[in-house]
Design an enzyme around this catalytic site. Structure first.
Site, PDB file in Angstrom:
ATOM      1  N   LYS A 133       0.801  -1.229   0.000  1.00  0.00           N
ATOM      2  CA  LYS A 133       0.000   0.000   0.000  1.00  0.00           C
ATOM      3  C   LYS A 133       0.835   1.281   0.000  1.00  0.00           C
ATOM      4  CE  LYS A 133      -4.436  -1.189   0.143  1.00  0.00           C
ATOM      5  NZ  LYS A 133      -5.445  -0.658  -0.793  1.00  0.00           N
ATOM      6  N   SER A 137       0.930  -9.849  -0.650  1.00  0.00           N
ATOM      7  CA  SER A 137       0.637  -8.411  -0.653  1.00  0.00           C
ATOM      8  C   SER A 137       0.736  -7.761   0.719  1.00  0.00           C
ATOM      9  CB  SER A 137      -0.757  -8.161  -1.231  1.00  0.00           C
ATOM     10  OG  SER A 137      -1.739  -8.875  -0.513  1.00  0.00           O
TER      11      SER A 137
END
Length: 517
Positions: free
Chosen positions: A64, A317
């Site tokens: 992110k 992720s």
């Protein structure tokens, strides 16, 4: 004018525009080039070359930071001076906080009151100002937008903005540089930022590479949008893979995913748990559930399409998980790999019956056995069996049991059995009840139980209650109520007032087998 026509009338960035923005994105002022790591154990097992993109190695332990930094770096001096704001309970919050720290921009993050302390502390450690508000993301986002209007903050969205998408796309550029011979890339889908950025980049440069989006079954907002042709709002989303628990795909991310992704598939929570285990066994990294999503999809896709000898890449992720949630992952990983089966079996209530039953199993390992005396004729038992050959072996076991005269039901896909009933065997009521059974997702915040009881418990008798939590923001509640048919309309109204996610599970096999009178 239709929605599609209105969107076409707006000048939207082209693939070439995104390629240019990805190439010039200054994300490495805050992010690192994450390793692309081989997974030898899984590669051998699946007969393909499998690699894992280690975004858990980023300073905030997730991808992110790429999108947040890219957008914040492009703000005007006036916008930077005024500060930024975001709403998030997890990885986006930390990405914005770190980016603000790097750029000298004051960052305020609105987080739900249910957010675990470990995540709040992480945001503060990166210099973010935390505002706790509301009991869910939507309430926190509403407050963030109010504060943005009041103080002139710039709102930093988690996925649906061209600058954020371009920042996430740098991950795709790295993968091409690290392995120019990829056949398939599997990317997780929540709001669609990483899927949009990676797919638009790869399709501009090497369109022969297949890019596959992977969603959790309980929050498949992209699949729903694909089916309709435009973004829709899901009624409910599951919270296990909370990093992708998004009710609505973004407008721009949907446009790009629809244009550039080769396929979109969904996976179950059990498949995600199995993927978390695979990552640990090959790399010793501990992924958060959403972080293992793309590997779960890779494994499913390999099996479905019988792929062999291919170069397959997936993305870890994120790794911001609560330690206690690993108990749930461990319990469910074997089911996700089809290495364990759960069965409800009726055997005679007499001495030696269990031994005879075990002989029918043929020496297979019993992983779980739950039983309590119910009556003098038959006993209903809950059995877990270790499997070497997956569903084929489980089917053969059921045939053997049926031929031996044992009634048997497969509970391996019965969510109530896996979450609650296996811990409640022997709980049949001692008298007949007009009982209805409901499951709830119960937010973890002070006063949640009192709200539940005030709304429901004082109106109808609670006949069964089981609570399970594995370190997540939400617990699972199974609750029985004594209800007459005439009560159902009023009861449903109170359920809506409660505001929690709920489901009538009165007809599930495990409940009727073990708990109903």
């Amino acid at each position: 004018m239709s929605q599609a026509t209105r969107r076409e009338s707006i000048a939207l960035p082209t693939g070439a525009d995104y390629l240019r923005e990805i190439l010039r994105a200054p994300v490495y002022e805050a992010a690192i080039v994450s390793p692309l790591q081989d997974m030898p154990r899984l590669s051998s097992r699946l007969n393909n070359h499998i690699q894992l993109k280690r975004e858990d190695r980023q300073p905030v332990h997730s991808f992110k930071v790429r999108g947040a930094y890219n957008m914040m770096a492009q703000l005007t001096d006036e916008q930077k001076q005024a500060g930024v704001i975001a709403a998030s309970a997890g990885n986006h919050a930390q990405g914005v906080a770190l980016s603000g720290n790097q750029l000298g921009v004051e960052a305020t993050i609105v987080m739900p009151r249910t957010t675990p302390a470990i995540k709040v502390d992480a945001v503060r450690s990166f210099g973010g100002n935390v505002v706790l508000h509301g009991s869910n993301f939507d309430e926190a986002k509403g407050r963030a937008q109010e504060l943005a209007d009041e103080h002139g903050f710039t709102f930093i969205p988690p996925f649906d903005h061209p600058a954020v998408i371009a920042g996430q796309g740098t991950l795709g550029m790295e993968m091409l540089q690290q392995n120019g011979h990829m056949d398939y890339v599997f990317v997780p889908v929540g709001g669609g930022g990483i899927a949009a950025g990676v797919s638009v980049l790869i399709k501009q440069l090497m369109p022969q590479i297949k890019v596959i989006g992977v969603e959790a079954e309980e929050s498949a907002c992209l699949k729903a949008a694909m089916d309709k042709g435009y973004p829709v709002v899901l009624d409910n989303v599951g919270t296990f893979a909370d990093g992708v628990a998004v009710k609505r795909i973004g407008d721009e991310t949907f446009r790009l995913c629809h244009q550039y992704l080769d396929d979109v598939i969904t996976v179950s929570s059990d498949e995600i748990c199995a993927a978390v285990k695979d990552i640990f066994e090959d790399t010793r990294a501990i992924s958060e559930p959403s972080g293992a999503l793309s590997l779960a999809g890779l494994k499913q896709y390999v099996e479905t399409h019988q792929l062999t000898g291919k170069n397959l890449v997936n993305v870890l992720s994120g790794a911001n998980t609560n330690f206690h949630s690993l108990r749930y992952v461990s319990e469910r990983a074997e089911l996700g790999e089809k290495r364990e089966g759960l069965l409800a079996v009726t055997i005679p209530e007499r001495t030696g019956a269990f031994l005879e039953f075990c002989h029918v199993l043929g020496g297979r390992a019993v992983t779980e056995f739950n039983y309590r005396h119910s009556d003098n004729a038959d006993a209903n038992i809950f059995v877990g069996v270790r499997l070497l050959n997956g569903q084929e072996e489980l089917d053969a076991i059921m045939v053997d049991l049926q031929q031996a005269g044992y009634p048997v039901v497969d509970l391996s896909d019965d969510e109530m059995a896996k979450v609650h009933v296996r811990y409640m065997i022997g709980g049949k009521p001692s008298k007949p009840l007009n009982e209805k059974l409901y499951s709830f997702e119960f937010p973890e915040y002070p006063g949640a139980l009192i709200k539940f009881l005030n709304t429901l418990g004082t109106h109808w008798n609670i006949s069964l209650f089981n609570y399970r939590n594995h370190g997540s923001d939400y617990g699972r509640v199974l609750c029985g109520f004594e209800l007459e048919d005439k009560d159902l309309l009023e009861f449903s109204s109170h359920l809506r007032d409660l505001g929690y996610q709920w489901k009538d599970v009165s007809k599930t096999p495990s409940y009727n087998f073990f708990l109903a009178n």
